[in-house]
Scaffold this active site. Structure first.
Site, PDB file in Angstrom:
ATOM      1  N   GLU A  78       0.824  -1.244  -0.002  1.00 48.97           N
ATOM      2  CA  GLU A  78       0.027   0.105   0.167  1.00 48.97           C
ATOM      3  C   GLU A  78       0.848   1.325  -0.159  1.00 48.97           C
ATOM      4  OE1 GLU A  78      -3.407   0.303  -0.023  1.00 48.97           O
ATOM      5  OE2 GLU A  78      -3.306  -1.843  -0.836  1.00 48.97           O
ATOM      6  N   SER A 448     -43.211 -33.554  40.605  1.00 50.48           N
ATOM      7  CA  SER A 448     -42.843 -33.911  41.659  1.00 50.48           C
ATOM      8  C   SER A 448     -41.376 -33.478  42.022  1.00 50.48           C
ATOM      9  CB  SER A 448     -42.677 -35.685  41.916  1.00 50.48           C
ATOM     10  OG  SER A 448     -44.102 -36.225  41.843  1.00 50.48           O
TER      11      SER A 448
END
Length: 788
Positions: A78, A448
């Site tokens: 770049e 239960s």
């Protein structure tokens, strides 16, 4: 005169343009304290990355932590003169501007010629509009940035801000998403590939455009060699490497905790210290309570249990059908996925002949279905050529096993009872098919499994484990005059039973009578204080678990039986740190002023225990001991096969709509729930013992495989006496003086613990204690409205 007028007009126009250009110019100084939006990352307790929360997937990597060769790769691609120019490459910019005159005339996109500094100015401070004015602003801001920030800081911002495709912002996220590793572990070739992407990630996609990607990568490597940053030998070796990436970007390698991670996200959004904006952009560190080993075991156990239930209820038929084998693979992949079963594959039935079935998978493998699966399919909806199905490799004899995604669902929660740390959470069979978390969001009747709370309230009210209550038919009338006759599951009745035996055998009529004696006000209050529910109606049906709660809440409530009767606050997040390592939130709020002091030889700091005392520690231990009996002699004897001290309680609701098992070891509570999302019946006989206990057994078999057989610890002040062959705990002064002989004619007569657990509790009955009579039996009632 005309010339002067033209010059004046031009100068005036330039001044107006400059004023317009600069009126909204951002300030380069804003980047001094700038932090890019960074993903918040969630980790398990052992440091395993389990998830990320972000709008832009970014992992901020400081400049000093970025490998030199990675930074050089981006500079080569770049801006190789980055450390030399003052923000603008005049020569490069001039060439780009000259080309842009032609581009502008031809209607083409303007070219860049931008330095890395200019790209930082554009990406952070400006828009991406391809206009002359934006390019001028970019150049001006670049010069300002060079005067405000160091070169290293500018490069750091660039490498962390740049879009690199594959859902990646910055090199940190790209390293993980493309190669599944931190940026510090990237090879030269991998760094060069990432550096090739800023010009256009889609142009160099590593799978769809692999040839172009490798060519661009190799060009970057040549640039690095030309600049003398690597040797030619290094360049040739790197260029010879293949380009191998992950098939798709992934937030974390560990993928068994989807429900847990989503719950963490929801909790974090509700934190005052975080919220949506901070969570998705603040770069926070979130340490959770998850144990990856237990989480994987929980996920597998629940999936296996749901599939086992599903198989018991028959083959529902193929999920698709094709009339030709040409191109069937594409249609199969588009129509269905095998949930989270990574070994399953989409397949097509190629032939059905001679009693056998031949299939071919989407990845080209072919073979027969196991004979037992062919028989299973034919007993169900049948199977024929062209059917699209799921299969898995047959580990026992080659070929394939027939699979189907269960229609039933469920949840599993594993919790540490002293701290409330959630060690594992699975909220359903498949997060990809349904993100609804049945561990925390599915409110169902526990049946239960609620009874231990009734018995705890009784023990707190003066009953003892030796107290007896009648197990016999009972009919009660409510305020509206409607009769209610609760029944035992097996329709049998055993007369007077001790509290222990009644809980071990889960006797409904006995529990109702016990609730009459205690009063539903006390039971309701205890249930609310334990966190089972926020509010409970004070009616006797609630004693049999007809209220609604979640397996998450029930796990927290059962924790109180193991931790000495204290309330726990279950939590999934241990602590949160900001990007600078400062703790902004933690679950443990206890004060310990001496904990940070150095060792001086003095007494260690005493850290206070947390949680309100909900019940007497002896009551909590009595319930724990009774629930251990459920495993030894009651409705969960399958769990005894593990050979470790375990306890728990099964739960089955009316019409078999839900099946529960709330189980535990001395250091872990595990809740399991199974049910359909529309709350329809699971089918005749699908009780907690049948559907839920096997899931618990599979999970605990893995969780406790290396753990010693440690007994449950009794409170120091508990007194013990033998009652009908069982060593029972009592509050001081309530224990009987002599052992009570076994007289109950019930199945599976009691045995001393020492005969069942080799590492069981030891100790002799207490001698000389006064005999405490059991509480008076409840008065007979016909009208439920008189009970409260």
């Amino acid at each position: 005169m005309a010339i002067l007028s033209f010059i004046a007009l031009a100068a005036f126009s330039a001044a107006i343009y400059a004023a317009w250009l600069f009126h909204d110019m951002p300030d380069a100084g804003d980047l001094v304290d700038y932090h890019p939006a960074t993903a918040t990352r969630a980790y398990a307790w052992d440091g395993t990355l389990i998830g990320e929360f972000s709008q832009e997937r970014r992992i901020f990597v400081p400049y000093d932590a970025i490998p030199k060769q990675t930074a050089q790769a981006f500079l080569a691609a770049e801006d190789h003169s980055f450390f030399k120019h003052g923000g603008v490459d005049v020569g490069g910019l001039g060439r780009a501007m000259a080309k842009n005159v032609l581009n502008l005339a031809q209607g083409r996109r303007l070219e860049g010629g931008s330095t890395i500094t200019q790209q930082v100015a554009k990406n952070i401070l400006l828009t991406s509009d391809a206009t002359i004015s934006r390019k001028l602003k970019e150049a001006i801001l670049a010069s300002q940035l060079e005067q405000t920030l160091t070169k290293e800081r500018i490069l750091e911002l660039y490498l962390n801000e740049i879009w690199l495709g594959y859902r990646s912002y910055g090199v940190g996220a790209a390293a993980y998403n493309y190669f599944g590793k931190p940026v510090s572990d990237l090879t030269l070739a991998e760094s060069a590939y990432l550096a090739s992407l800023p010009k256009g990630p889609d142009n160099y996609h590593p799978i769809r455009r692999k040839k172009q990607a490798i060519a661009r990568r190799n060009w970057v490597i040549d640039q690095m060699a030309d600049l003398g940053w690597i040797t030619r030998a290094q360049a040739r070796a790197a260029q010879a490497e293949d380009l191998v990436v992950q098939a798709a970007p992934t937030r974390a390698q560990y993928r068994d905790a989807d429900y847990f991670v989503e719950e963490v996200r929801r909790l974090a959004l509700d934190m005052d210290e975080l919220g949506k904006e901070r969570l998705n952009a603040g770069g926070y560190y979130v340490r959770t309570t998850l144990d990856p080993r237990l989480q994987s075991a929980a996920r597998l156990a629940l999936m296996n249990g749901l599939e086992a239930y599903d198989r018991r209820h028959g083959w529902r038929g193929a999920w698709g059908h094709v009339t030709t084998l040409t191109g069937w693979e594409k249609e199969a992949k588009q129509r269905a996925r095998p949930a989270e079963r990574r070994s399953w594959r989409q397949a097509v039935v190629t032939s059905v002949a001679g009693g056998g079935v031949q299939v071919r998978t989407v990845d080209g493998n072919a073979g027969p279905l196991a004979a037992e699966d062919v028989a299973w399919a034919r007993r169900g909806k049948g199977i024929g050529a062209g059917d699209l199905i799921f299969v898995a490799p047959n580990d026992k004899g080659g070929g394939f096993r027939l699979k189907q995604v269960p229609a039933v669902n469920g949840a599993l929660v594993a919790m540490e009872p002293n701290s409330g740390r959630v060690l594992a959470m699975v909220g359903g069979y498949s997060f990809s098919l349904s993100s609804f978390n049945r561990a925390t969001q599915a409110y169902r009747q526990p049946g239960s499994a609620f009874k231990p709370i009734v018995y705890a309230a009784a023990l707190e009210s003066g009953y003892t484990p030796a107290s007896t209550v009648l197990d016999a038919p009972i009919t009660l009338r409510g305020a509206g005059g409607q009769a209610w006759s609760p029944e035992n599951y097996n329709k049998k009745y055993y007369g007077a039973l001790t509290l222990r035996r009644g809980l071990e055998l889960s006797r409904n009529t006995m529990t109702v009578r016990l609730a009459q004696g205690v009063g539903m006000t006390r039971i309701s209050d205890l249930a609310v204080r334990m966190g089972v529910t926020n509010k409970m109606d004070k009616v006797l049906a609630m004693a049999l678990g007809s209220g609604e709660t979640t397996v998450f809440r029930m796990s927290a409530a059962y924790s109180s039986f193991l931790n000495g009767g204290r309330k726990v606050e279950p939590h999934l997040i241990e602590l949160v740190e900001d990007r600078n390592g400062k703790v902004i939130w933690k679950a443990d709020r206890r004060e310990c002023p001496r904990c940070s002091a150095g060792f001086s030889g003095a007494e260690s700091p005493r850290i206070p225990r947390t949680g309100a005392q909900l019940m007497d520690p002896i009551t909590a231990y009595q319930i724990t001991s009774m629930l251990e009996g459920v495993v030894l002699r009651g409705t969960a004897t399958q769990a005894a096969s593990l050979g470790k001290p375990l306890g728990g309680k099964t739960g089955t609701t009316n019409d078999y709509r839900s099946a529960w098992f709330m189980g535990f070891s001395p250091h872990m509570v595990v809740g399991v729930f199974i049910g359909f999302d529309d709350n329809r019946s699971l089918g005749e006989g699908e009780t907690g013992s049948v559907a839920a206990v096997p899931i618990f057994v599979e999970f605990m078999g893995e969780a406790l495989k290396d753990a010693p057989a440690e007994p449950f610890k009794a409170p120091a002040n508990a007194k013990f006496a033998m009652v009908r062959g069982i060593r029972e705990a009592f509050r001081p002064g309530t224990e009987p003086q002599v052992a009570v002989a076994p007289t109950e004619a019930v199945p599976g007569g009691p045995q001393p613990y020492s005969q069942v657990w080799q590492n069981g509790l030891t100790g002799a009955p207490n001698a000389g204690a006064a005999v405490a009579p059991p509480p008076p039996p409840p008065k007979k009632q016909d009208d439920l409205s008189d009970l409260f």
